[in-house]
Scaffold this motif. Structure first.
Motif, mmCIF file in Angstrom:
data_model
loop_
_atom_site.group_PDB
_atom_site.id
_atom_site.type_symbol
_atom_site.label_atom_id
_atom_site.label_comp_id
_atom_site.label_asym_id
_atom_site.label_seq_id
_atom_site.Cartn_x
_atom_site.Cartn_y
_atom_site.Cartn_z
ATOM 1 N N ARG A 6 59.988 -19.262 -0.405
ATOM 2 C CA ARG A 6 59.091 -18.771 -1.041
ATOM 3 C C ARG A 6 58.674 -20.269 -2.269
ATOM 4 O O ARG A 6 59.321 -20.877 -2.530
ATOM 5 C CB ARG A 6 58.912 -18.001 -1.816
ATOM 6 C CG ARG A 6 59.501 -16.530 -0.386
ATOM 7 C CD ARG A 6 58.961 -15.295 -1.028
ATOM 8 N NE ARG A 6 59.284 -14.208 -0.115
ATOM 9 C CZ ARG A 6 58.366 -13.760 0.741
ATOM 10 N NH1 ARG A 6 57.114 -14.270 -0.092
ATOM 11 N NH2 ARG A 6 58.567 -12.933 2.125
ATOM 12 N N CYS A 7 57.644 -20.496 -2.009
ATOM 13 C CA CYS A 7 57.192 -21.059 -4.203
ATOM 14 C C CYS A 7 57.880 -20.382 -5.211
ATOM 15 O O CYS A 7 58.036 -19.231 -4.881
ATOM 16 C CB CYS A 7 55.977 -20.787 -3.953
ATOM 17 S SG CYS A 7 55.004 -21.375 -5.409
ATOM 18 N N SER A 8 58.955 -21.161 -5.963
ATOM 19 C CA SER A 8 59.056 -20.622 -6.912
ATOM 20 C C SER A 8 57.962 -19.947 -7.817
ATOM 21 O O SER A 8 58.462 -19.121 -8.957
ATOM 22 C CB SER A 8 60.329 -21.548 -7.349
ATOM 23 O OG SER A 8 59.669 -22.573 -8.227
ATOM 24 N N ARG A 9 57.189 -19.719 -7.836
ATOM 25 C CA ARG A 9 55.985 -19.615 -8.679
ATOM 26 C C ARG A 9 55.103 -18.309 -8.154
ATOM 27 O O ARG A 9 54.986 -17.144 -9.350
ATOM 28 C CB ARG A 9 55.226 -21.114 -9.421
ATOM 29 C CG ARG A 9 54.488 -20.004 -10.284
ATOM 30 C CD ARG A 9 53.433 -21.169 -10.850
ATOM 31 N NE ARG A 9 53.865 -22.662 -11.584
ATOM 32 C CZ ARG A 9 53.028 -23.468 -11.629
ATOM 33 N NH1 ARG A 9 51.957 -24.236 -11.654
ATOM 34 N NH2 ARG A 9 53.913 -24.803 -12.107
ATOM 35 N N CYS A 10 54.693 -18.569 -7.269
ATOM 36 C CA CYS A 10 53.599 -17.279 -6.494
ATOM 37 C C CYS A 10 54.216 -16.859 -5.536
ATOM 38 O O CYS A 10 53.061 -16.081 -4.621
ATOM 39 C CB CYS A 10 52.378 -18.092 -6.607
ATOM 40 S SG CYS A 10 52.682 -19.584 -4.586
ATOM 41 N N ILE A 11 55.610 -17.174 -4.714
ATOM 42 C CA ILE A 11 55.796 -16.514 -3.904
ATOM 43 C C ILE A 11 55.509 -16.584 -2.359
ATOM 44 O O ILE A 11 55.324 -15.892 -1.301
ATOM 45 C CB ILE A 11 56.644 -15.028 -3.955
ATOM 46 C CG1 ILE A 11 55.213 -14.100 -4.460
ATOM 47 C CG2 ILE A 11 57.346 -15.056 -5.654
ATOM 48 C CD1 ILE A 11 55.577 -12.843 -4.077
ATOM 49 N N VAL A 26 57.952 -25.029 -5.638
ATOM 50 C CA VAL A 26 57.097 -25.200 -6.382
ATOM 51 C C VAL A 26 55.680 -25.185 -5.490
ATOM 52 O O VAL A 26 55.468 -26.931 -4.864
ATOM 53 C CB VAL A 26 55.640 -25.739 -7.756
ATOM 54 C CG1 VAL A 26 54.253 -25.540 -7.618
ATOM 55 C CG2 VAL A 26 56.845 -25.423 -8.546
ATOM 56 N N CYS A 27 54.612 -24.843 -4.761
ATOM 57 C CA CYS A 27 53.671 -25.162 -3.517
ATOM 58 C C CYS A 27 52.775 -26.042 -4.035
ATOM 59 O O CYS A 27 52.182 -26.068 -5.008
ATOM 60 C CB CYS A 27 53.892 -24.138 -2.606
ATOM 61 S SG CYS A 27 52.178 -23.120 -3.686
ATOM 62 N N ASN A 28 52.256 -26.490 -2.910
ATOM 63 C CA ASN A 28 50.660 -27.539 -2.622
ATOM 64 C C ASN A 28 49.750 -26.937 -3.161
ATOM 65 O O ASN A 28 48.969 -27.243 -4.468
ATOM 66 C CB ASN A 28 50.501 -27.894 -1.610
ATOM 67 C CG ASN A 28 50.341 -27.125 -0.992
ATOM 68 O OD1 ASN A 28 51.238 -26.082 -0.409
ATOM 69 N ND2 ASN A 28 49.357 -27.029 -0.027
ATOM 70 N N TYR A 29 49.316 -25.594 -3.216
ATOM 71 C CA TYR A 29 48.249 -24.867 -3.412
ATOM 72 C C TYR A 29 48.915 -24.285 -5.750
ATOM 73 O O TYR A 29 47.922 -24.553 -5.922
ATOM 74 C CB TYR A 29 48.426 -23.246 -3.501
ATOM 75 C CG TYR A 29 48.209 -23.346 -1.741
ATOM 76 C CD1 TYR A 29 46.465 -23.032 -2.000
ATOM 77 C CD2 TYR A 29 49.159 -23.603 -0.638
ATOM 78 C CE1 TYR A 29 46.487 -23.942 0.171
ATOM 79 C CE2 TYR A 29 48.474 -22.947 0.163
ATOM 80 C CZ TYR A 29 46.656 -23.151 1.003
ATOM 81 O OH TYR A 29 46.795 -23.648 2.016
ATOM 82 N N CYS A 30 50.087 -23.874 -5.753
ATOM 83 C CA CYS A 30 50.407 -23.861 -7.364
ATOM 84 C C CYS A 30 49.527 -25.282 -8.286
ATOM 85 O O CYS A 30 49.501 -25.754 -9.184
ATOM 86 C CB CYS A 30 51.548 -23.820 -7.731
ATOM 87 S SG CYS A 30 51.988 -21.436 -7.463
ATOM 88 N N ASN A 31 50.160 -26.575 -7.200
ATOM 89 C CA ASN A 31 50.373 -27.530 -7.975
ATOM 90 C C ASN A 31 48.846 -28.185 -8.093
ATOM 91 O O ASN A 31 48.004 -28.328 -9.186
ATOM 92 C CB ASN A 31 50.945 -29.269 -7.387
ATOM 93 C CG ASN A 31 52.549 -28.418 -7.685
ATOM 94 O OD1 ASN A 31 53.027 -28.415 -8.291
ATOM 95 N ND2 ASN A 31 53.296 -29.076 -6.082
HETATM 96 ZN ZN LIG Z 1 53.008 -21.195 -5.340
#
Ligand SMILES: [Zn+2]
Length: 136
Positions: A6-11, A26-31
């Motif tokens: 999972r994304c380490s920030r938003c899961i 970290v996922c592309n959406y968080c970035n």
């Molecule tokens: Zn994310």
């Protein structure tokens, strides 16, 4: 049991086709969010100015309504109505999609919000048989 990456920030799970994790997990959406809003203290005035330019453009169109607000009766959409009506003096049309599960509390919130503004409001519902098919 297989561990889900999972994304380490938003899961968000990395198994979703649109999710790509960077080397820090970290996922592309968080970035993408970070690029647009991450330095909020420095960009908020620019974002507000962009928003207000859109509003001025919309007002010049002199249409029956300036904006369409999907109103659920929750705090987010009610606040959007407040901002559009009270702060920006927009002519608002609100619409609520009645999926058959709207609570009495939501309906009361919607009624109170509409009564406190100049907005017009529409409840929209599809035939229950169609809704059942959509849920399937
Ligand atoms: Zn994310």
């Amino acid at each position: 049991m297989e561990e889900i990456v999972r994304c380490s920030r938003c899961i968000l799970p990395a198994s979703l086709p649109s999710v790509k994790l960077d080397d820090k997990g970290v996922c592309n959406y968080c970035n993408s969010f970070d690029r647009s809003f991450g330095d909020w203290d420095n960009v908020k005035e620019m974002k507000k100015k962009q928003f207000e330019q859109i509003i001025e453009k919309v007002k010049k169109q002199n249409a029956e309504y300036d904006c369409l607000i999907p109103l659920s009766g929750g705090k987010d959409s009610t606040y959007a109505l407040y901002v559009c009506d009270k702060i920006y003096n927009l002519r608002c049309l609100c619409i609520t999609f009645d999926n058959g599960f709207l609570s009495d509390y939501a309906r009361k919130n919607i009624r109170n919000a509409i009564n406190a503004t100049r907005a017009d409001h529409i409840y929209y519902a599809v035939n229950p048989k169609t809704m059942l098919e959509l849920y399937k």
